[in-house]
Design a protein around this motif. Structure first.
Motif, mmCIF file in Angstrom:
data_model
loop_
_atom_site.group_PDB
_atom_site.id
_atom_site.type_symbol
_atom_site.label_atom_id
_atom_site.label_comp_id
_atom_site.label_asym_id
_atom_site.label_seq_id
_atom_site.Cartn_x
_atom_site.Cartn_y
_atom_site.Cartn_z
ATOM 1 N N ARG A 114 -4.549 -2.950 -3.443
ATOM 2 C CA ARG A 114 -3.577 -1.927 -3.047
ATOM 3 C C ARG A 114 -4.200 -0.566 -2.816
ATOM 4 O O ARG A 114 -4.085 0.001 -1.738
ATOM 5 C CB ARG A 114 -2.454 -1.820 -4.089
ATOM 6 C CG ARG A 114 -1.328 -0.882 -3.653
ATOM 7 C CD ARG A 114 -0.304 -0.683 -4.741
ATOM 8 N NE ARG A 114 0.793 0.149 -4.303
ATOM 9 C CZ ARG A 114 1.635 0.780 -5.106
ATOM 10 N NH1 ARG A 114 1.509 0.654 -6.405
ATOM 11 N NH2 ARG A 114 2.604 1.522 -4.617
ATOM 12 N N VAL A 115 -4.839 0.004 -3.833
ATOM 13 C CA VAL A 115 -5.378 1.364 -3.720
ATOM 14 C C VAL A 115 -6.799 1.398 -4.276
ATOM 15 O O VAL A 115 -7.067 0.855 -5.347
ATOM 16 C CB VAL A 115 -4.510 2.377 -4.489
ATOM 17 C CG1 VAL A 115 -5.114 3.780 -4.389
ATOM 18 C CG2 VAL A 115 -3.082 2.383 -3.957
ATOM 19 N N SER A 151 -6.169 2.614 1.267
ATOM 20 C CA SER A 151 -5.527 1.325 1.075
ATOM 21 C C SER A 151 -6.574 0.223 0.944
ATOM 22 O O SER A 151 -7.437 0.074 1.812
ATOM 23 C CB SER A 151 -4.601 1.028 2.263
ATOM 24 O OG SER A 151 -4.048 -0.261 2.159
ATOM 25 N N SER A 193 0.838 -1.189 0.000
ATOM 26 C CA SER A 193 0.000 0.000 0.000
ATOM 27 C C SER A 193 0.878 1.245 0.000
ATOM 28 O O SER A 193 2.062 1.213 0.321
ATOM 29 C CB SER A 193 -0.904 0.005 1.241
ATOM 30 O OG SER A 193 -1.774 -1.095 1.204
#
Length: 275
Positions: A256-257, A251, A80
């Motif tokens: 991840r995002v 996160s 992250s």
């Protein structure tokens, strides 16, 4: 590109829409749920893709709320971002959205520079950790470039504090659980969440991204709208009837995002309403 490497190939899907329009007090809704997968692939073998979409349509006549899953230009990696970077990402995405709206011809030039990094339906820029498996390859990018060059400049979107809070609620709900839904775990949609903080006007739409971790990657993915026949994400960004935006990034457990962007024709914060 080496032909025998085994590496991550990201499979992206961007599906369907949810929308709401204010019409004499009623707010019609269209719903689409979606699923996506990430897989390991050896480049010497065919890449398989599994995507399931289920749509229930109960409305008409409004710009769509849509979600995009790991599309072109995503910043690929397993870690992250540092917590402080999400605020910078949010501000950067707003600037990038307004670049695309206020100077669509200039943004077309930016997208054109990425065409060189396609090999068939695989996209990989120098330095990327993995290739991205797209559905349409460079064809979708060329279409986006054509549309942008035919689009008249639009007014920039103003940031809305109340809509940002609504978007933040959704990221806090979905991202830690690894979910990718427009409907929250409490059953709310985008218009319900922003209504906690004020009143939206005329129309409302929502785009979500999962994976892209730079402002350019987030907005380019939505404008290219790979694999989506109605290009609903692009239409949301280039909608002349939306004037304000709220955005939150955080996160995500699996991708991840996550970034959630909510657009509307206007918004009056609850504090202002009470004055």
């Amino acid at each position: 590109m080496p032909s025998l490497w085994t590496r991550d190939v990201e499979v992206g899907s961007s599906v369907g829409s949810v929308c709401a329009e204010s019409t004499s007090g009623s707010r019609p809704i269209a719903l689409v749920d979606h699923f996506s997968m990430r897989l390991q692939s050896s480049l010497k073998n065919p890449i398989s893709v599994a995507v399931v979409a289920v749509a229930v349509i109960v409305a008409q006549g409004c710009a769509s709320t849509s979600s995009t899953v790991m599309q072109q230009g995503s910043a690929r990696g397993r870690a992250s971002l540092p917590a402080a970077n999400y605020a910078a990402l949010e501000h950067g995405v707003i600037d990038e959205l307004n670049f695309a709206r206020s100077n669509p011809q200039g943004y077309a030039d930016v997208l054109e520079r990425d065409l060189q990094f396609y090999q068939g339906t695989l996209f990989r820029r120098p330095g990327d950790e993995s290739a991205l498996q797209t559905r349409e390859g460079a064809a979708a990018v060329r279409e986006a470039i054509r549309v942008l060059r035919q689009t008249r400049p639009l007014a920039p979107l103003r940031i809305s504090e109340g809509m940002t809070l609504g978007a933040r609620d959704h990221v806090k709900d979905q991202a830690p659980r690894g979910l990718m839904n427009h409907r929250g775990t409490d059953g709310t949609q985008a218009w319900d969440r922003v209504s906690r903080y004020g009143d939206w006007k005329a129309k409302i739409s929502e785009n979500m991204t999962f994976g892209p971790a730079t402002p350019h990657d987030v907005v380019a993915a939505l404008l290219i709208d790979d694999g989506i026949s109605d290009r609903g994400h692009r239409k949301n960004i280039l909608d002349p009837d939306v004037k304000v935006v709220g955005i939150s990034c955080g996160s995500h457990k699996s991708y991840r995002v996550m970034c959630d962007m909510v657009h509307a024709g206007g918004f009056v914060d609850r504090v202002a309403v009470g004055r």
